[in-house]
Enzyme design. Structure first.
Site, PDB file in Angstrom:
ATOM      1  N   ALA A  12     -41.836  12.269  48.500  1.00 28.56           N
ATOM      2  CA  ALA A  12     -42.957  12.880  48.017  1.00 28.56           C
ATOM      3  C   ALA A  12     -43.998  13.025  49.275  1.00 28.56           C
ATOM      4  CB  ALA A  12     -43.652  12.005  46.685  1.00 28.56           C
ATOM      5  N   TYR A  14     -45.252  15.141  53.102  1.00 29.48           N
ATOM      6  CA  TYR A  14     -45.888  16.312  53.538  1.00 29.48           C
ATOM      7  C   TYR A  14     -44.928  17.337  53.293  1.00 29.48           C
ATOM      8  CZ  TYR A  14     -49.956  14.225  55.638  1.00 29.48           C
ATOM      9  OH  TYR A  14     -50.968  13.225  55.575  1.00 29.48           O
ATOM     10  N   GLY A  16     -42.060  17.153  50.967  1.00 27.28           N
ATOM     11  CA  GLY A  16     -41.424  17.022  49.621  1.00 27.28           C
ATOM     12  C   GLY A  16     -42.466  17.567  48.564  1.00 27.28           C
ATOM     13  N   ASN A  93     -38.400  10.876  55.267  1.00 27.48           N
ATOM     14  CA  ASN A  93     -38.693  10.935  56.701  1.00 27.48           C
ATOM     15  C   ASN A  93     -37.444  10.606  57.664  1.00 27.48           C
ATOM     16  OD1 ASN A  93     -39.224   8.603  55.203  1.00 27.48           O
ATOM     17  ND2 ASN A  93     -40.355   7.736  56.890  1.00 27.48           N
ATOM     18  N   THR A  94     -37.469  11.202  58.964  1.00 24.50           N
ATOM     19  CA  THR A  94     -36.273  11.005  59.874  1.00 24.50           C
ATOM     20  C   THR A  94     -36.822  10.587  61.189  1.00 24.50           C
ATOM     21  OG1 THR A  94     -36.176  13.120  60.159  1.00 24.50           O
ATOM     22  CG2 THR A  94     -34.491  12.220  58.664  1.00 24.50           C
ATOM     23  N   GLU A 163     -36.936  22.861  56.491  1.00 18.67           N
ATOM     24  CA  GLU A 163     -38.176  23.395  56.175  1.00 18.67           C
ATOM     25  C   GLU A 163     -38.916  23.782  57.583  1.00 18.67           C
ATOM     26  OE1 GLU A 163     -39.508  24.309  53.067  1.00 18.67           O
ATOM     27  OE2 GLU A 163     -40.915  25.293  54.818  1.00 18.67           O
ATOM     28  N   LYS A 222     -33.024  24.455  62.944  1.00 17.28           N
ATOM     29  CA  LYS A 222     -34.277  23.915  62.761  1.00 17.28           C
ATOM     30  C   LYS A 222     -34.821  22.933  64.100  1.00 17.28           C
ATOM     31  CE  LYS A 222     -37.755  21.907  61.229  1.00 17.28           C
ATOM     32  NZ  LYS A 222     -38.856  22.527  60.910  1.00 17.28           N
ATOM     33  N   PHE A 274     -49.549  18.895  72.416  1.00 14.35           N
ATOM     34  CA  PHE A 274     -49.184  19.126  71.070  1.00 14.35           C
ATOM     35  C   PHE A 274     -49.141  17.826  70.407  1.00 14.35           C
ATOM     36  CE2 PHE A 274     -45.117  19.748  73.171  1.00 14.35           C
ATOM     37  CZ  PHE A 274     -44.240  18.716  72.670  1.00 14.35           C
ATOM     38  N   GLY A 275     -49.318  17.544  69.324  1.00 11.64           N
ATOM     39  CA  GLY A 275     -48.908  16.589  68.201  1.00 11.64           C
ATOM     40  C   GLY A 275     -48.390  16.774  67.100  1.00 11.64           C
ATOM     41  N   CYS A 278     -43.351  16.355  64.436  1.00 11.53           N
ATOM     42  CA  CYS A 278     -42.257  17.004  64.400  1.00 11.53           C
ATOM     43  C   CYS A 278     -41.445  17.401  65.775  1.00 11.53           C
ATOM     44  CB  CYS A 278     -42.133  18.271  63.559  1.00 11.53           C
ATOM     45  SG  CYS A 278     -42.197  17.841  61.738  1.00 11.53           S
ATOM     46  N   GLN A 280     -42.472  16.200  69.286  1.00 12.82           N
ATOM     47  CA  GLN A 280     -41.704  15.343  70.014  1.00 12.82           C
ATOM     48  C   GLN A 280     -40.274  14.863  69.290  1.00 12.82           C
ATOM     49  OE1 GLN A 280     -44.082  12.856  72.170  1.00 12.82           O
ATOM     50  NE2 GLN A 280     -43.433  11.023  71.345  1.00 12.82           N
TER      51      GLN A 280
HETATM   52  N1  LIG Z   1     -44.421  17.213  58.177  1.00 14.88           N
HETATM   53  C1  LIG Z   1     -43.916  18.659  58.048  1.00 14.88           C
HETATM   54  O1  LIG Z   1     -44.826  19.523  58.451  1.00 14.88           O
HETATM   55  C2  LIG Z   1     -42.410  18.936  58.406  1.00 14.88           C
HETATM   56  C3  LIG Z   1     -41.915  20.225  58.401  1.00 14.88           C
HETATM   57  C4  LIG Z   1     -40.611  20.483  58.348  1.00 14.88           C
HETATM   58  C5  LIG Z   1     -39.737  19.545  58.173  1.00 14.88           C
HETATM   59  N2  LIG Z   1     -40.141  18.082  58.270  1.00 14.88           N
HETATM   60  C6  LIG Z   1     -39.237  17.210  57.947  1.00 14.88           C
HETATM   61  O2  LIG Z   1     -39.232  16.911  56.760  1.00 14.88           O
HETATM   62  C7  LIG Z   1     -38.780  15.408  56.587  1.00 14.88           C
HETATM   63  C8  LIG Z   1     -39.913  14.588  55.726  1.00 14.88           C
HETATM   64  O3  LIG Z   1     -41.169  14.709  56.468  1.00 14.88           O
HETATM   65  P1  LIG Z   1     -42.349  14.484  55.806  1.00 14.88           P
HETATM   66  O4  LIG Z   1     -43.452  14.712  56.677  1.00 14.88           O
HETATM   67  O5  LIG Z   1     -42.422  15.038  54.620  1.00 14.88           O
HETATM   68  O6  LIG Z   1     -42.487  12.922  55.582  1.00 14.88           O
HETATM   69  P2  LIG Z   1     -43.442  11.722  54.929  1.00 14.88           P
HETATM   70  O7  LIG Z   1     -43.240  10.418  55.611  1.00 14.88           O
HETATM   71  O8  LIG Z   1     -44.663  12.343  54.743  1.00 14.88           O
HETATM   72  O9  LIG Z   1     -42.576  11.531  53.408  1.00 14.88           O
HETATM   73  C9  LIG Z   1     -41.375  11.109  53.496  1.00 14.88           C
HETATM   74  C10 LIG Z   1     -41.272  10.168  51.980  1.00 14.88           C
HETATM   75  O10 LIG Z   1     -39.875   9.912  51.855  1.00 14.88           O
HETATM   76  C11 LIG Z   1     -40.044   8.566  51.196  1.00 14.88           C
HETATM   77  N3  LIG Z   1     -38.816   7.539  51.284  1.00 14.88           N
HETATM   78  C12 LIG Z   1     -38.259   7.497  52.239  1.00 14.88           C
HETATM   79  N4  LIG Z   1     -36.979   6.774  52.003  1.00 14.88           N
HETATM   80  C13 LIG Z   1     -36.976   6.816  50.544  1.00 14.88           C
HETATM   81  C14 LIG Z   1     -35.647   6.532  49.686  1.00 14.88           C
HETATM   82  N5  LIG Z   1     -34.891   5.908  50.001  1.00 14.88           N
HETATM   83  N6  LIG Z   1     -36.039   6.938  48.417  1.00 14.88           N
HETATM   84  C15 LIG Z   1     -37.209   7.702  48.141  1.00 14.88           C
HETATM   85  N7  LIG Z   1     -38.209   7.909  48.759  1.00 14.88           N
HETATM   86  C16 LIG Z   1     -38.094   7.542  49.973  1.00 14.88           C
HETATM   87  C17 LIG Z   1     -41.141   7.791  51.905  1.00 14.88           C
HETATM   88  O11 LIG Z   1     -41.801   6.845  51.255  1.00 14.88           O
HETATM   89  C18 LIG Z   1     -42.214   8.887  52.062  1.00 14.88           C
HETATM   90  O12 LIG Z   1     -42.951   9.112  51.276  1.00 14.88           O
HETATM   91  C19 LIG Z   1     -38.586  14.818  57.940  1.00 14.88           C
HETATM   92  O13 LIG Z   1     -37.204  15.045  58.350  1.00 14.88           O
HETATM   93  C20 LIG Z   1     -39.434  15.775  58.753  1.00 14.88           C
HETATM   94  O14 LIG Z   1     -38.924  16.066  60.098  1.00 14.88           O
HETATM   95  C21 LIG Z   1     -41.568  17.812  58.350  1.00 14.88           C
HETATM   96  O1  LIG Z   2     -50.415  27.540  70.722  1.00 13.72           O
HETATM   97  C1  LIG Z   2     -50.762  26.455  70.357  1.00 13.72           C
HETATM   98  C2  LIG Z   2     -50.132  26.146  69.052  1.00 13.72           C
HETATM   99  C3  LIG Z   2     -50.006  24.633  68.564  1.00 13.72           C
HETATM  100  N1  LIG Z   2     -50.557  23.969  69.267  1.00 13.72           N
HETATM  101  C4  LIG Z   2     -50.268  22.547  68.707  1.00 13.72           C
HETATM  102  O2  LIG Z   2     -49.083  21.866  68.530  1.00 13.72           O
HETATM  103  C5  LIG Z   2     -48.987  21.101  67.642  1.00 13.72           C
HETATM  104  C6  LIG Z   2     -48.133  21.615  66.420  1.00 13.72           C
HETATM  105  O3  LIG Z   2     -48.721  22.565  65.833  1.00 13.72           O
HETATM  106  P1  LIG Z   2     -48.205  23.324  64.531  1.00 13.72           P
HETATM  107  O4  LIG Z   2     -46.788  23.796  64.941  1.00 13.72           O
HETATM  108  O5  LIG Z   2     -49.007  24.473  64.099  1.00 13.72           O
HETATM  109  O6  LIG Z   2     -47.912  22.333  63.449  1.00 13.72           O
HETATM  110  P2  LIG Z   2     -46.732  21.433  62.783  1.00 13.72           P
HETATM  111  O7  LIG Z   2     -47.106  21.022  61.093  1.00 13.72           O
HETATM  112  O8  LIG Z   2     -46.412  20.352  63.848  1.00 13.72           O
HETATM  113  O9  LIG Z   2     -45.640  22.543  62.658  1.00 13.72           O
HETATM  114  C7  LIG Z   2     -44.365  22.511  63.336  1.00 13.72           C
HETATM  115  O10 LIG Z   2     -43.649  21.442  63.153  1.00 13.72           O
HETATM  116  C8  LIG Z   2     -42.930  21.605  61.703  1.00 13.72           C
HETATM  117  C9  LIG Z   2     -42.163  20.282  61.430  1.00 13.72           C
HETATM  118  O11 LIG Z   2     -40.852  20.478  61.638  1.00 13.72           O
HETATM  119  C10 LIG Z   2     -42.448  23.297  61.530  1.00 13.72           C
HETATM  120  O12 LIG Z   2     -41.877  22.993  60.216  1.00 13.72           O
HETATM  121  C11 LIG Z   2     -43.240  23.968  61.996  1.00 13.72           C
HETATM  122  O13 LIG Z   2     -42.338  25.316  61.864  1.00 13.72           O
HETATM  123  C12 LIG Z   2     -43.736  24.001  63.356  1.00 13.72           C
HETATM  124  O14 LIG Z   2     -44.795  24.732  63.752  1.00 13.72           O
HETATM  125  C13 LIG Z   2     -50.381  20.829  67.087  1.00 13.72           C
HETATM  126  O15 LIG Z   2     -51.038  19.700  67.622  1.00 13.72           O
HETATM  127  C14 LIG Z   2     -51.140  21.922  67.561  1.00 13.72           C
HETATM  128  O16 LIG Z   2     -52.621  21.960  67.943  1.00 13.72           O
HETATM  129  C15 LIG Z   2     -50.957  24.178  70.766  1.00 13.72           C
HETATM  130  O17 LIG Z   2     -51.365  23.301  71.359  1.00 13.72           O
HETATM  131  N2  LIG Z   2     -51.093  25.437  70.947  1.00 13.72           N
END
Ligand SMILES: NC(=O)c1ccc[n+]([C@@H]2O[C@H](COP(=O)([O-])OP(=O)(O)OC[C@H]3O[C@@H](n4cnc5c(N)ncnc54)[C@H](O)[C@@H]3O)[C@@H](O)[C@H]2O)c1
Ligand SMILES: O=c1ccn([C@@H]2O[C@H](COP(=O)(O)OP(=O)(O)O[C@H]3O[C@H](CO)[C@@H](O)[C@H](O)[C@H]3O)[C@@H](O)[C@H]2O)c(=O)[nH]1
Length: 466
Positions: A12, A14, A16, A93-94, A163, A222, A274-275, A278, A280
């Site tokens: 659940a 960012y 989910g 999370n991974t 995603e 991805k 960038f931060g 994902c 890094q």
């Molecule tokens: N954050 C993003 O913007 C984003 C975007 C696209 C893809 N992703 C990918 O999606 C995945 C999840 O990312 P997130 O940012 O949602 O992570 P997150 O850390 O916010 O959430 C993951 C959740 O999974 C739970 N969890 C872990 N192990 C578990 C288990 N065995 N049973 C039940 N719950 C469990 C944790 O308690 C946590 O709340 C990662 O692989 C990430 O790379 C993230």
């Molecule tokens: O021109 C740009 C665009 C972004 N950033 C920085 O890059 C980082 C990432 O930004 P952004 O990609 O918008 O956010 P995320 O939530 O990290 O999303 C990325 O990572 C996710 C997790 O995998 C993917 O799902 C998305 O498609 C992908 O954009 C942030 O620190 C931004 O400030 C810059 O410095 N310059």
């Protein structure tokens, strides 16, 4: 086609939370249960006050208000939700491994494996298992082995459905996705599963946005999408350093090259680096996978994206120190922003953390203001680095709620996040508050240069000569 009545999502976070909220919102006939082992997080998702949801995303609380308790549920009863579901999303999370083989690069798949084992243990009917987490290519094989070897001999169909949402715009990205990627086997049952998942997205997205591939292409795409996006930022950031030496202006360069339709204008904003959770992590994972296959040149190529990003953060911090007459010891430096980008409360891998760490090494006194990040989170981010004791972090860093007040007697302001509100502050009062010369280091290039110059600030921004 298999009809999906109940969905379970494990994790659940960012991804989910927002993803399942949108599915529930767009598919009123499907019951969606999001489960997590973290009870505090589930309680927050169930909080009556929608301002207390654990994830801040514009538009999210309105959707949760509409669906929660109707066809969207948040629960810690993981086994029950798995048992009842036709389709199970794994969205845990991974993170990058912090121990053992692949430490510092490979993805840590322990949470994924725990989910697979749990599903295998509980499932008594056929299930479609969807990888929503970002995973190394060929992880589906491992999941399938666990499910088939430890399960109750029911049929598991595994799909990859990465995603692509970005934080801060998650709801918009989900509602108007550029594409949905679904990878799976081309067997009859694999095709049926892909169609069932496609039909869910078909509730709000047209067919031509739904791309079906083999499972390995989907898993790999991805990582590659994130690597390409981050590569653009590192490319322009490397050029920002050159601009500062040559009096070229990085924004003009971005615009000039971005007008070439083959290059395109997006993701060319120079920044302090960038931060986010994902970029890094996923590039390091790609680097590790390439190395594992003996593709050292490929691995070195992508690693450079990270090295430039580290360089950019270091460069920003070094510039603050050298501009402040080579010492920041005991000097008050106000940080505007701590989140890794605007419109999110997420701070994972935020450039602010590393810039702060470098300045704290020089004994600066840092005052942080961020509109959405809690004091607890900021200290936790610094403590996690293990550079100094928790006590020292609390002594040197103060977190405030009053951004203008914070600038009293400050030597410098550093803009680390591009929050819109920073542009609207009363910069005249800020100037009066500060010690002179008053320095502003804009790591996001968001402030009005002309205005700040006129007010008397020493204004520096990334990618432009002094
Ligand atoms: N954050 C993003 O913007 C984003 C975007 C696209 C893809 N992703 C990918 O999606 C995945 C999840 O990312 P997130 O940012 O949602 O992570 P997150 O850390 O916010 O959430 C993951 C959740 O999974 C739970 N969890 C872990 N192990 C578990 C288990 N065995 N049973 C039940 N719950 C469990 C944790 O308690 C946590 O709340 C990662 O692989 C990430 O790379 C993230
Ligand atoms: O021109 C740009 C665009 C972004 N950033 C920085 O890059 C980082 C990432 O930004 P952004 O990609 O918008 O956010 P995320 O939530 O990290 O999303 C990325 O990572 C996710 C997790 O995998 C993917 O799902 C998305 O498609 C992908 O954009 C942030 O620190 C931004 O400030 C810059 O410095 N310059």
């Amino acid at each position: 086609m298999k009809k999906i009545n109940k969905i379970c999502c494990i994790g659940a976070g960012y991804v989910g939370g927002p993803t399942m909220s949108v599915i529930a919102y767009k598919c009123p006939g499907i019951e969606v249960t999001v489960v997590d082992i973290n009870e505090k997080r589930i309680d927050a998702w169930n909080d009556k006050n929608l301002d207390n949801l654990p994830v801040y995303e514009p538009g999210l609380k309105e959707i949760v208000a509409e669906t929660r308790g109707k066809n969207l549920f948040f629960s810690t009863q993981i086994d029950k939700a798995i048992d009842e579901a036709d389709m199970i999303f794994i969205s845990v999370n991974t993170p990058t491994k912090t121990y053992g083989k692949g430490k510092g690069q490979a993805a840590d798949l322990k949470y994924i494996e725990l989910c697979a084992r749990n599903i295998a243990k509980v499932a008594k009917t056929d299930k479609i298992v969807v990888e929503k987490s970002t995973l190394p290519v060929r992880t589906a094989q491992a999941i399938k082995n666990i499910l088939d070897n430890t399960g109750n001999h029911v049929n598991f169909e595994i799909l990859s459905n990465p995603e692509f949402l970005a934080e801060g715009t998650a709801i918009n990205d989900l509602l108007y996705a550029d594409r949905i990627l679904i990878g799976g086997d081309d067997t009859p049952s694999g095709t049926e599963a892909k169609d069932a998942l496609a039909a869910i997205y078909g509730h709000w997205l047209p067919d031509n946005k739904i791309l079906k591939t083999n499972i390995w292409s989907s898993e790999l795409s991805k990582l590659v999408a994130n690597a390409f996006l981050a590569q653009r930022i590192s490319s322009i950031n490397s050029i920002s350093a050159l601009c500062e030496k040559t009096d070229a202006n990085v924004q003009e360069v971005s615009k000039a090259i971005g007008l070439d339709s083959r290059i395109g204008p997006k993701f060319l904003n120079a920044s302090v680096g960038f931060g986010g959770s994902c970029f890094q992590k996923d590039i390091l994972n790609l680097v590790y996978i390439a190395k594992t296959y003996g593709l050292n040149e490929v691995s070195d190529y992508w690693e450079q994206v990270i090295l430039i990003n580290d360089y950019q953060k270091r460069r920003f911090a070094n510039n603050i120190v050298s501009s402040l007459y080579n010492t920041v010891s005991g000097k008050k430096i106000v940080f505007y922003g701590w989140a890794f980008k605007k419109d999110t409360n997420d701070t994972r891998e935020s450039a602010a953390i590393y810039v702060a760490d470098a300045l704290l090494d020089e004994q600066a006194e840092i005052v942080v203001y961020d509109p959405k990040v809690s004091e607890e989170r900021i200290y936790a981010d610094l403590d996690y680095l293990n550079t100094r004791t928790e006590e020292e972090n609390r002594k040197l860093v103060t977190v405030v709620k009053e951004p203008v007040e914070a600038t009293k007697e400050a030597h410098a302001i550093a803009v680390l996040t591009e929050w819109d509100e920073f542009k609207k502050y009363d910069w005249e009062t800020i100037y009066k508050n500060m010690l002179k010369p008053a320095f502003v280091f804009d790591g996001r290039r968001i402030l009005d240069k002309e205005k700040l110059d006129t007010l008397g600030f020493n204004y520096y921004r990334i990618g432009e000569g002094a």
